[in-house]
Design a protein around this motif. Sequence first.
Motif, PDB file in Angstrom:
ATOM      1  N   ALA A 198      36.301  75.820  21.086  1.00 10.52           N
ATOM      2  CA  ALA A 198      35.145  75.716  20.188  1.00 10.52           C
ATOM      3  C   ALA A 198      35.009  76.975  19.344  1.00 10.52           C
ATOM      4  N   ILE A 199      35.204  78.145  19.966  1.00  7.81           N
ATOM      5  CA  ILE A 199      35.124  79.403  19.223  1.00  7.81           C
ATOM      6  C   ILE A 199      36.228  79.472  18.174  1.00  7.81           C
ATOM      7  N   GLU A 200      37.430  79.012  18.551  1.00  7.63           N
ATOM      8  CA  GLU A 200      38.576  79.045  17.629  1.00  7.63           C
ATOM      9  C   GLU A 200      38.346  78.196  16.391  1.00  7.63           C
ATOM     10  N   VAL A 201      37.754  77.019  16.576  1.00  4.86           N
ATOM     11  CA  VAL A 201      37.647  76.067  15.459  1.00  4.86           C
ATOM     12  C   VAL A 201      36.321  76.196  14.714  1.00  4.86           C
ATOM     13  N   GLY A 202      35.399  77.034  15.201  1.00  7.31           N
ATOM     14  CA  GLY A 202      34.129  77.220  14.512  1.00  7.31           C
ATOM     15  C   GLY A 202      33.016  76.295  14.965  1.00  7.31           C
ATOM     16  N   ALA A 203      33.159  75.680  16.138  1.00  7.67           N
ATOM     17  CA  ALA A 203      32.085  74.840  16.685  1.00  7.67           C
ATOM     18  C   ALA A 203      31.027  75.730  17.336  1.00  7.67           C
ATOM     19  N   GLU A 204      29.808  75.200  17.448  1.00  7.39           N
ATOM     20  CA  GLU A 204      28.699  75.978  17.983  1.00  7.39           C
ATOM     21  C   GLU A 204      28.561  75.849  19.500  1.00  7.39           C
ATOM     22  N   ASP A 205      28.936  74.686  20.036  1.00  7.05           N
ATOM     23  CA  ASP A 205      28.721  74.449  21.468  1.00  7.05           C
ATOM     24  C   ASP A 205      29.600  73.284  21.912  1.00  7.05           C
ATOM     25  N   VAL A 206      29.746  73.158  23.232  1.00  6.49           N
ATOM     26  CA  VAL A 206      30.480  72.046  23.836  1.00  6.49           C
ATOM     27  C   VAL A 206      29.628  71.468  24.958  1.00  6.49           C
ATOM     28  N   ARG A 207      29.562  70.156  25.021  1.00  2.00           N
ATOM     29  CA  ARG A 207      28.809  69.494  26.082  1.00  2.00           C
ATOM     30  C   ARG A 207      29.697  68.478  26.784  1.00  2.00           C
ATOM     31  N   GLU A 208      29.538  68.392  28.107  1.00  2.11           N
ATOM     32  CA  GLU A 208      30.263  67.396  28.885  1.00  2.11           C
ATOM     33  C   GLU A 208      29.412  66.140  29.020  1.00  2.11           C
ATOM     34  N   MET A 209      30.064  64.997  28.992  1.00  3.88           N
ATOM     35  CA  MET A 209      29.373  63.727  29.180  1.00  3.88           C
ATOM     36  C   MET A 209      30.376  62.697  29.669  1.00  3.88           C
ATOM     37  N   GLU A 210      29.909  61.474  29.899  1.00  3.55           N
ATOM     38  CA  GLU A 210      30.771  60.387  30.347  1.00  3.55           C
ATOM     39  C   GLU A 210      30.532  59.170  29.477  1.00  3.55           C
ATOM     40  N   ASP A 211      31.571  58.329  29.344  1.00  7.20           N
ATOM     41  CA  ASP A 211      31.395  57.087  28.607  1.00  7.20           C
ATOM     42  C   ASP A 211      30.885  56.007  29.559  1.00  7.20           C
ATOM     43  N   GLU A 212      30.820  54.755  29.087  1.00  7.09           N
ATOM     44  CA  GLU A 212      30.270  53.671  29.890  1.00  7.09           C
ATOM     45  C   GLU A 212      31.105  53.381  31.132  1.00  7.09           C
ATOM     46  N   GLU A 213      32.378  53.757  31.095  1.00  2.29           N
ATOM     47  CA  GLU A 213      33.259  53.535  32.245  1.00  2.29           C
ATOM     48  C   GLU A 213      33.434  54.798  33.077  1.00  2.29           C
ATOM     49  N   GLU A 214      32.508  55.770  32.882  1.00  2.00           N
ATOM     50  CA  GLU A 214      32.460  57.016  33.644  1.00  2.00           C
ATOM     51  C   GLU A 214      33.691  57.894  33.449  1.00  2.00           C
ATOM     52  N   ARG A 215      34.344  57.760  32.317  1.00  2.00           N
ATOM     53  CA  ARG A 215      35.454  58.654  31.983  1.00  2.00           C
ATOM     54  C   ARG A 215      34.890  59.898  31.304  1.00  2.00           C
ATOM     55  N   PRO A 216      35.402  61.094  31.635  1.00  2.00           N
ATOM     56  CA  PRO A 216      34.848  62.337  31.076  1.00  2.00           C
ATOM     57  C   PRO A 216      35.123  62.461  29.579  1.00  2.00           C
ATOM     58  N   LEU A 217      34.132  62.962  28.853  1.00  2.00           N
ATOM     59  CA  LEU A 217      34.240  63.207  27.414  1.00  2.00           C
ATOM     60  C   LEU A 217      33.712  64.604  27.112  1.00  2.00           C
ATOM     61  N   LEU A 218      34.117  65.133  25.971  1.00  2.00           N
ATOM     62  CA  LEU A 218      33.615  66.415  25.494  1.00  2.00           C
ATOM     63  C   LEU A 218      33.024  66.226  24.101  1.00  2.00           C
ATOM     64  N   GLN A 219      31.854  66.813  23.886  1.00  2.00           N
ATOM     65  CA  GLN A 219      31.203  66.817  22.575  1.00  2.00           C
ATOM     66  C   GLN A 219      31.275  68.228  21.988  1.00  2.00           C
ATOM     67  N   PHE A 220      31.955  68.366  20.874  1.00  2.00           N
ATOM     68  CA  PHE A 220      31.985  69.641  20.152  1.00  2.00           C
ATOM     69  C   PHE A 220      30.907  69.564  19.069  1.00  2.00           C
ATOM     70  N   LEU A 221      29.918  70.438  19.145  1.00  2.00           N
ATOM     71  CA  LEU A 221      28.804  70.431  18.198  1.00  2.00           C
ATOM     72  C   LEU A 221      29.031  71.486  17.125  1.00  2.00           C
ATOM     73  N   CYS A 222      28.721  71.115  15.893  1.00  2.00           N
ATOM     74  CA  CYS A 222      28.901  72.046  14.780  1.00  2.00           C
ATOM     75  C   CYS A 222      27.912  71.701  13.680  1.00  2.00           C
TER      76      CYS A 222
END
Length: 299
Positions: free
Chosen positions: A209-233
């Motif tokens: 996130a720091i490398e690409v200029g994103a502000e934050d990263v959040r962990e979450m899951e989809d409807e099938e409980e697979r892990p996802l990452l949200q890069f916020l910018c």
Amino acid sequence: MAALAVRGLGLRCRQQLLPCMLLGNRLSASLTPSLLAGTRLSWPSWTQPRCSLHCSPLALAGHNKWSKVKHIKGPKDSARSRVFMKLAMMLRHAVREGGANPDFNTQLGNIIEQCRGVNMPKASIEAAMKGADKSKASSYALYEARGPGGSSLLIEILTDNNTRSHQEIKHILNKNGGALSDGARHSFQRKGVVMSAGEVPLDRALELAIEVGAEDVREMEDEEERPLLQFLCDVSSLRSVREALQALGVQTLSAGPEFVACSSVQLSDSELEAASKLLELLNDCHDVIRVYDNIQPLS
């Protein structure tokens, strides 16, 4: 005469087979599936059967398969079709507002990325864009609302009749523990969100996130409980962040502007159930394209 003889023979055959059929029905009703499985049934000699009946679990396989399709695949397909329909509405609106070239229409480019993220067929994307001129003119609106347990809701709509949409959403909210309310917007921030598969640890994701200029990263899951990452910018840097992540080998699933909750509320089990029902009804509304909430599930 020959025809009459054939008809008479057929009648006698049916009369002989009828007791056999009735007995089979009675036996089938009285025997459990476990007894029927792999069993060869013997018939009384007076029925004179022409063949034996072999019952196998395979006979019920089609029924079981259909039950799974109806109860599992059906709702997913229905939700998928609804998502495609709403994305098509957004594509047509974006084309009408800023033209059909995503290089010069940032809003359209972001929506196309969202379409690709949910595997919307290319032909459907192109058809929606080409049909923009023929569709009814629609307007965008954002409703602020309160939900069960004091939760905040933002409801995005595209409609060709604001009065109808307002009345319908107000009715759904009032009937399900919610209400239109000013001030809910303060619980959210407008951010660019790049979604990726959760294939890297959070520590490494923060470095990316720091490398690409994103502000934050959040962990979450989809409807099938697979892990996802949200890069916020910032919304203005959404495209550059997505391209930078892809260049570093991160598999991005979607990218677009979203309302991200900056404060959350925790609900009880009963409040979560009521909120889930309300969100489902709102998302089923034809004019609603997205509903945001600040609900934090109980851990």
